[in-house]
Design an enzyme around this catalytic site. Sequence first.
Site, PDB file in Angstrom:
ATOM      1  N   ASP A 122       0.814  -1.225   0.000  1.00 21.99           N
ATOM      2  CA  ASP A 122       0.000   0.000   0.000  1.00 21.99           C
ATOM      3  C   ASP A 122       0.844   1.270   0.000  1.00 21.99           C
ATOM      4  O   ASP A 122       0.639   2.174   0.825  1.00 21.99           O
ATOM      5  CB  ASP A 122      -0.956   0.001   1.213  1.00 21.99           C
ATOM      6  CG  ASP A 122      -1.946  -1.142   1.151  1.00 21.99           C
ATOM      7  OD1 ASP A 122      -1.850  -1.961   0.212  1.00 21.99           O
ATOM      8  OD2 ASP A 122      -2.817  -1.233   2.037  1.00 21.99           O
ATOM      9  N   TRP A 228       0.119 -14.059   3.964  1.00 13.41           N
ATOM     10  CA  TRP A 228      -0.464 -12.951   4.757  1.00 13.41           C
ATOM     11  C   TRP A 228      -1.955 -13.129   4.564  1.00 13.41           C
ATOM     12  O   TRP A 228      -2.488 -12.827   3.509  1.00 13.41           O
ATOM     13  CB  TRP A 228       0.029 -11.610   4.223  1.00 13.41           C
ATOM     14  CG  TRP A 228      -0.608 -10.393   4.843  1.00 13.41           C
ATOM     15  CD1 TRP A 228      -1.933 -10.086   4.908  1.00 13.41           C
ATOM     16  CD2 TRP A 228       0.086  -9.306   5.484  1.00 13.41           C
ATOM     17  NE1 TRP A 228      -2.122  -8.877   5.541  1.00 13.41           N
ATOM     18  CE2 TRP A 228      -0.901  -8.371   5.900  1.00 13.41           C
ATOM     19  CE3 TRP A 228       1.427  -9.026   5.741  1.00 13.41           C
ATOM     20  CZ2 TRP A 228      -0.571  -7.179   6.548  1.00 13.41           C
ATOM     21  CZ3 TRP A 228       1.739  -7.828   6.387  1.00 13.41           C
ATOM     22  CH2 TRP A 228       0.750  -6.934   6.788  1.00 13.41           C
ATOM     23  N   ASN A 230      -5.657 -12.501   4.791  1.00 10.98           N
ATOM     24  CA  ASN A 230      -6.623 -11.421   5.051  1.00 10.98           C
ATOM     25  C   ASN A 230      -8.071 -11.893   5.098  1.00 10.98           C
ATOM     26  O   ASN A 230      -8.986 -11.067   5.080  1.00 10.98           O
ATOM     27  CB  ASN A 230      -6.521 -10.359   3.940  1.00 10.98           C
ATOM     28  CG  ASN A 230      -5.346  -9.420   4.150  1.00 10.98           C
ATOM     29  OD1 ASN A 230      -4.948  -9.139   5.283  1.00 10.98           O
ATOM     30  ND2 ASN A 230      -4.791  -8.919   3.060  1.00 10.98           N
TER      31      ASN A 230
HETATM   32  C1  GDL Z   1      -4.166  -4.706   2.713  1.00  4.45           C
HETATM   33  C2  GDL Z   1      -3.126  -4.375   3.708  1.00  4.45           C
HETATM   34  C3  GDL Z   1      -3.541  -4.727   5.130  1.00  4.45           C
HETATM   35  C4  GDL Z   1      -5.053  -4.587   5.319  1.00  4.45           C
HETATM   36  C5  GDL Z   1      -5.703  -5.543   4.351  1.00  4.45           C
HETATM   37  C6  GDL Z   1      -7.219  -5.640   4.436  1.00  4.45           C
HETATM   38  C7  GDL Z   1      -1.776  -6.345   3.080  1.00  4.45           C
HETATM   39  C8  GDL Z   1      -0.422  -6.884   2.760  1.00  4.45           C
HETATM   40  N1  GDL Z   1      -1.859  -5.029   3.377  1.00  4.45           N
HETATM   41  O1  GDL Z   1      -3.979  -4.522   1.556  1.00  4.45           O
HETATM   42  O2  GDL Z   1      -2.847  -3.891   6.011  1.00  4.45           O
HETATM   43  O3  GDL Z   1      -5.426  -4.874   6.622  1.00  4.45           O
HETATM   44  O4  GDL Z   1      -5.386  -5.157   3.041  1.00  4.45           O
HETATM   45  O5  GDL Z   1      -7.825  -4.406   4.173  1.00  4.45           O
HETATM   46  O6  GDL Z   1      -2.732  -7.074   3.052  1.00  4.45           O
END
Ligand code: GDL
Length: 455
Positions: A122, A228, A230
């Site tokens: 980001d 990672w 999400n």
């Molecule tokens: C993202 C951000 C994370 C955020 C997530 C969900 C990554 C690597 N970075 O892009 O900080 O919490 O989306 O909105 O996932």
Amino acid sequence: MSNEPAFLSGVIEGFYGPPWSHAERVVLFQWMQDWGLNTYMYAPKDDLKHRAQWRELYSETESSELQAIIRATDQHQIGFFYALSPGLDITYSATADQDQLKQKLAQVMALGARNFCLLFDDIPDQMHPADVRCWDSLAAAQAAVTNDLYRWVREHQPAARFLFCPTPYCGRMARSEHGGKDYLSILGRELHQEIDVFWTGQEIISREITVPQTRDLAQLMQRKPLLWENLHANDYDGRRFFCGPYSGRPREILQELGGVLCNPNCEFPLNFVPWRTLARFVHEQGAWEPHQAYLEALREWLPHFATVGAPITFDDLVLFGDSFYLPYEEGPEAETLFALTQELLTVDPASRPEALAQFRERTARLKACCARMAELRHRPLFHALYRRTWELREELDLLQRCVEQRTLPGRLNEPCRSDFHLPHTYRGGLVARLQKLLVQEADGSFTVAPVTIQK
Ligand code: GDL
């Protein structure tokens, strides 16, 4: 013995929004220890000194808070990773910035941190003119600075593990060449082999992640990706949270990854089921049945819902949890409720007595459950929930009124009115009005809504 580094499993505090409290983190470390999750990464996007003001050192008070977190992870045998996110304004070629990175990590190392991570998610993907003179690509610039920092860290902490989040961190970003052409293959070639690289799947929030996708990426990056995760993050939509199970990934994927770290709901108390099921996914053998794991985790979570009044039962919690399940799906009970409601709004409810009875039972039970949340003994849990319970109750109430009106003689096709759902105070405000301007189609595209301009 194999030389493979340990599989990382656990939690990234890596969302946008207020960071968790120390007391919450201690609860987390206890759960992680009990459930066999081994890694916590400190990366709150809204800790100014993690990101927007990454060059600034922590004050004395902040340092002792950070030190207390590190000590707590040590006490619970959790690996602590300190992440720094310098990408918003770093000049990769500036020696001053490279020194700042070292000074910052030196400060955190002195507080007890042994493992580190650089995050470049980001951020603007344009390079500073000074960097363009030194490197052909953003990937090469980031790899060079990271390798240098990694070597420096290793001189001080020979066993340090080092992680990296790329600028394109999902398939969609890589395909659109976010971060520059061939970013990932350049990174794979140039980044030190022992540095693990994060990945969120084909999307930022990936419904499914498959073994072939992961293998392709591993080949490109010349290392196993670190997930990672999400799936349960909710910082992108303040109206939702996700308490469904860890799902959409086959167990076999574990062999293809360096680890799985979950970046979850912002509200700490809402993460019980996501973490409980992740831990089971990582540790248990055999077939993975997410919905079964979810029901078992809900049973363990139920005591958190003790109230000062009438109890919330397991069935209530299932219906409630199903209403806030996962980004791409509702749980089965909530899906049934939706289908019943839709049916009763489109046909004459009198012709569907069974559906009507079921609708009445479920809406009444879910509304009562939402109301009972206000009586939770666990106040932080209620505070985390209350905006969502309020909104859900309001919608259920309106739908009950509309369906009930349709059951009255001669009122089937009459517009429905409610004294509790009035223009402006219900679904009001600029954001709601803006949202009405564009309609999203099933394929994801947007068309202009047929608007009647109303204030
Ligand atoms: C993202 C951000 C994370 C955020 C997530 C969900 C990554 C690597 N970075 O892009 O900080 O919490 O989306 O909105 O996932």
